[in-house]
Enzyme design. Sequence first.
Site, PDB file in Angstrom:
ATOM      1  N   VAL A 126       0.855  -1.177   0.000  1.00  0.00           N
ATOM      2  CA  VAL A 126       0.000   0.000   0.000  1.00  0.00           C
ATOM      3  C   VAL A 126       0.894   1.230   0.000  1.00  0.00           C
ATOM      4  O   VAL A 126       1.844   1.319   0.784  1.00  0.00           O
ATOM      5  CB  VAL A 126      -0.918   0.029   1.236  1.00  0.00           C
ATOM      6  N   CYS A 127       0.628   2.164  -0.909  1.00  0.00           N
ATOM      7  CA  CYS A 127       1.337   3.442  -0.931  1.00  0.00           C
ATOM      8  C   CYS A 127       2.855   3.200  -1.054  1.00  0.00           C
ATOM      9  O   CYS A 127       3.308   2.436  -1.904  1.00  0.00           O
ATOM     10  CB  CYS A 127       0.972   4.231   0.315  1.00  0.00           C
ATOM     11  N   THR A 128       3.651   3.794  -0.177  1.00  0.00           N
ATOM     12  CA  THR A 128       5.105   3.661  -0.271  1.00  0.00           C
ATOM     13  C   THR A 128       5.622   2.337   0.273  1.00  0.00           C
ATOM     14  O   THR A 128       6.837   2.120   0.283  1.00  0.00           O
ATOM     15  CB  THR A 128       5.809   4.819   0.469  1.00  0.00           C
ATOM     16  N   THR A 146       2.568   3.356  -6.802  1.00  0.00           N
ATOM     17  CA  THR A 146       2.838   3.886  -5.471  1.00  0.00           C
ATOM     18  C   THR A 146       2.163   5.247  -5.399  1.00  0.00           C
ATOM     19  O   THR A 146       1.491   5.675  -6.353  1.00  0.00           O
ATOM     20  CB  THR A 146       4.352   3.985  -5.195  1.00  0.00           C
ATOM     21  N   ALA A 179      -1.690   2.691  -5.089  1.00  0.00           N
ATOM     22  CA  ALA A 179      -1.316   4.096  -4.982  1.00  0.00           C
ATOM     23  C   ALA A 179      -1.429   4.534  -3.517  1.00  0.00           C
ATOM     24  O   ALA A 179      -1.392   3.714  -2.613  1.00  0.00           O
ATOM     25  CB  ALA A 179      -2.221   4.925  -5.891  1.00  0.00           C
TER      26      ALA A 179
END
Length: 336
Positions: A126-128, A146, A179
Site C-alpha cells: 500500500v502506498c510507499t 505507489t 497508490a
Amino acid sequence: MDKQKPSRHFLAMTPNAIRTVEILAYPAVQLLDVTGPLQVFASANDFMAKAGEAPPYEIRIVAPGGRSVDSSSGMTIVTHPLPPMEAGLDTLVIAGGEGVDAAVADTVLVDWVRERAKLARRTASVCTGSFLLAASGLLDGRRAATHWAFCAELARRFPAVRVESDPIFVREGSVWTSAGVTAGIDLALALVEEDLGRNVALAVARYLVVFLKRPGGQAQFSEVLSLQAAEDRFGALHEWIRKHLAGDLSLPVLAEQACMSERSFSRRYAEATGLTPARSIERLRVEEARRLLSETRLPVKRISQRCGFGSEETMRRSFVRLLAATPQDYRARFST
C-alpha cells in the site's frame, strides 16, 4: 446500516479454508495504510458471519519486535511479532508511511519480506510500501504503483521496476501494488472480490461507503493538487481563468494578466505547477465541467461551450484522458 445478507448463489464460491492475512507495520507507518485494508477484510468477515458462514479471514498486524508500533500520526498500533517462516500464510500486505526508508535500511526486515512472500499466495503493498517490496527484489521487472508524489523516486531508486503513475492499483501475477493511502482500500476490495466474488466485495464497499472500483486514476488528484500548490503565486490568475473559461486564454493573454513576459510566464508557471498553461487550462475546464455535470441538468453540448471546450468531442477526449470516463459516464455516477 446495511444488514443485507449474501444470497446462497455466491456463498458457494467461498472455500471453507480460513485465509491468513498479515499486514506488516513498522515505526512511523501510515495509519490508514494499515487500518484501511484491515477494515475491508474485517467487514468481509462480518458480512459472511451474518450469513451464517465461517469468517474467511484471520487478520494479523505484524511488526519487528511485536507488541506495538507508533504510527506517523502518533496513534499506537498493537501488533504481533513477525511470525516464523514455517507459519502458514495466504496474503502478505506491506504498509507504507514515513518510516519506510528506515524499514528499507533494515536488511533483516527486507530479507524477511522476501522470504515470507515466497510462502504467500499473493503479496501486496500500500502506498510507499512498494519501496520495501522493491528493496526485496519482488518488483524487479514488474509493473508497480505507489503514491503519485513518490513515483519518480521509486523509479530512480529501483530502475528495474516499471513504475506506473496513474493506476489506483496494479496487479502483476501474485504481486499487487497500490497508490497512496486510501488506495489500499481499493486494493483490499479487489482482493476480497478475487476471493469471495463481486457481490461480497460490493456489499463491503457499500457498507464502507466507498466505490468498489472508483472512476479514473490517481493522476486526477495529483494534477489538481499541483494547481493548488501554486495558489500563492498564481491563485489570482487561476481565479481569473475560471471566470473566463470560454474566452481567449492564449499565452499572450495569460502573460499579460500575470504581468509578465510570455517567456518568463511560461517558465515560472511550469516551475510552480509542473504543467504548461495549456494543460492547466484543460484541467480547470474539466473541473468546472465536472461541477456542471453533477449539479445541473444542462446538456453536455451546452456545458462544453460554457467551459471553453468548443465541442462535445473535445470535452470527451479531455475527460477520457484525465478521468478515464466520458462526460456521460461521469454524470451517471455523480449527478445529484
